[in-house]
Design an enzyme around this catalytic site. Sequence first.
Site, PDB file in Angstrom:
ATOM      1  NE  ARG A   1      -4.253  -1.497   0.192  1.00 60.56           N
ATOM      2  CZ  ARG A   1      -4.384  -2.582  -0.591  1.00 60.56           C
ATOM      3  NH1 ARG A   1      -3.452  -2.905  -1.465  1.00 60.56           N
ATOM      4  NH2 ARG A   1      -5.465  -3.328  -0.508  1.00 60.56           N
TER       5      ARG A   1
ATOM      6  CD  GLU B   1      -2.678   3.292  -5.099  1.00 58.89           C
ATOM      7  OE1 GLU B   1      -3.759   2.741  -5.393  1.00 58.89           O
ATOM      8  OE2 GLU B   1      -1.711   2.680  -4.638  1.00 58.89           O
TER       9      GLU B   1
ATOM     10  CG  HIS C   1      -3.256  -0.729  -6.581  1.00 54.53           C
ATOM     11  ND1 HIS C   1      -3.509  -0.100  -5.385  1.00 54.53           N
ATOM     12  CD2 HIS C   1      -3.355  -2.064  -6.305  1.00 54.53           C
ATOM     13  CE1 HIS C   1      -3.748  -1.003  -4.447  1.00 54.53           C
ATOM     14  NE2 HIS C   1      -3.659  -2.199  -4.977  1.00 54.53           N
TER      15      HIS C   1
HETATM   16  C1  DGY Z   1      -5.656  -6.291  -2.816  1.00 57.32           C
HETATM   17  O1  DGY Z   1      -6.163  -7.385  -3.079  1.00 57.32           O
HETATM   18  O2  DGY Z   1      -5.602  -5.829  -1.686  1.00 57.32           O
HETATM   19  C2  DGY Z   1      -5.084  -5.513  -3.957  1.00 57.32           C
HETATM   20  O3  DGY Z   1      -4.472  -4.359  -3.562  1.00 57.32           O
HETATM   21  C3  DGY Z   1      -6.125  -5.260  -5.020  1.00 57.32           C
HETATM   22  O4  DGY Z   1      -6.230  -6.452  -5.702  1.00 57.32           O
END
Ligand code: DGY
Length: 328
Positions: A239, A268, A287
Site C-alpha cells: 500500500r 492514488e 496498482h
Molecule cells: C488487494 O487485493 O488488496 C489488492 O491491492 C487489489 O487487488
Amino acid sequence: MSRPKVFVTRRIMPEALDLIAGAADLEVWPDDEPPSPAILREKAAGADAILTNIMDRVDAALLEAAPGLKVISQLAVGLDNVDVAEATRRGVPVGYTPGVLAKATADTAFALLLAAARRIGESERWVRNGHWDLAFHPLRWLGVDVHDKTLGIVGLGQIGLEMARRGQGFDMKLLYHSRTRHPDLEARYGLAYADLPTLLAESDFVSLHVPLTPETRHYIGAAELRRMKPTAVLVNAARGPVVDSRALYTALKEGWIYAAGLDVTDPEPIPADDPLLTLENVVIAPHIGSASVAARGAMCRLAARNLIAGLNGDPLERCANPEVYRRN
Ligand code: DGY
C-alpha cells in the site's frame, strides 16, 4: 418470499455476477468511478449484502446506516478501507480474497524489481522518445544485477512468500522480517530472519508486503531509507502509505538508494505534478498487482461465493473476522 438485495460497487467479471444473480436481486454500480460515500451508505442501507473493493470506504457510519447487512464481501486481500472491528462488533462477517492473487501480485512485484534494477522503464521511455541514436555502447544503460543478490522481504504472508520463491529462482539470498517468525518456512525456503534495521542494511532489494495499518503507515521513512545501501532497490506492491513518499523522493533524488519499483503510491492515483514522476530511477505501475485475467476472475468468483454464503447464513469461504461465528 422476497429475494435478498445485493449492491455491487463496481462492474466485475460476468460469471461472478451470474452467481450472485442466481441467489439475489442485484444492483451493480455502472460507473468506473466509485459511488460517493453518501450514495454507498444509501445503497448499503437498502441491501442485505454489499460487494466492495479497495476504493469504497466501509466505515462505522455506513454500518450504522445499514443494520440489515448480513455480509460485506471485499474484492481484495487488503482491508484497510473496511472497519473490520466495527463489522465484528455488529456481527457482520467480512469476506475477502486471499489465496487466489498471491502469485499474480508477486509476479508484478518481481517485474518491478527487475525493471528498476535493469532500468527497463527509463530505457523504454528513451527509445519511445526517439533517442536511440547509437546501436550499442559498452558503457551505456548499466544497471545492477538481480541474480545472486540479497532479497529482503518485509512481511511474510502469502505474497511475501511467493516473492521468496521467485527470489530462489534467481539464486538470491533471502532475508525476511515479520511480526512473527516462521521457523518452518525458514527451513523450507532458505529464509533467514532479520530485524528491520539489519534487513535494510544488508539487502540489495527490499520488497514490502505488509498490510496498511496505523502501525505500518510510513513504516519506511527517511531513517529506514538512510539505512539502505546506495545500490539498493525498494519495491512496494503493498500500500502506498507504507512508504513516506516525500522521503522516498529525497532518497531517490540524492542517491541514498539506487531505484524504486512501485505498484502503489500515496495518494492514488498519483497526481500529475508529484515530484516522483520527475525521476528516472523509479518505475511506477497503477496498482496492477493482481490484475491478471486469471487472478481477477478467481477473486471475483471467490468474492461472489463469500457473499452468497453470508446471505445464506453459512460460514464464508474466506472470512476476515471469523470471530463473528464464535459469539454466543
Ligand atoms: C488487494 O487485493 O488488496 C489488492 O491491492 C487489489 O487487488
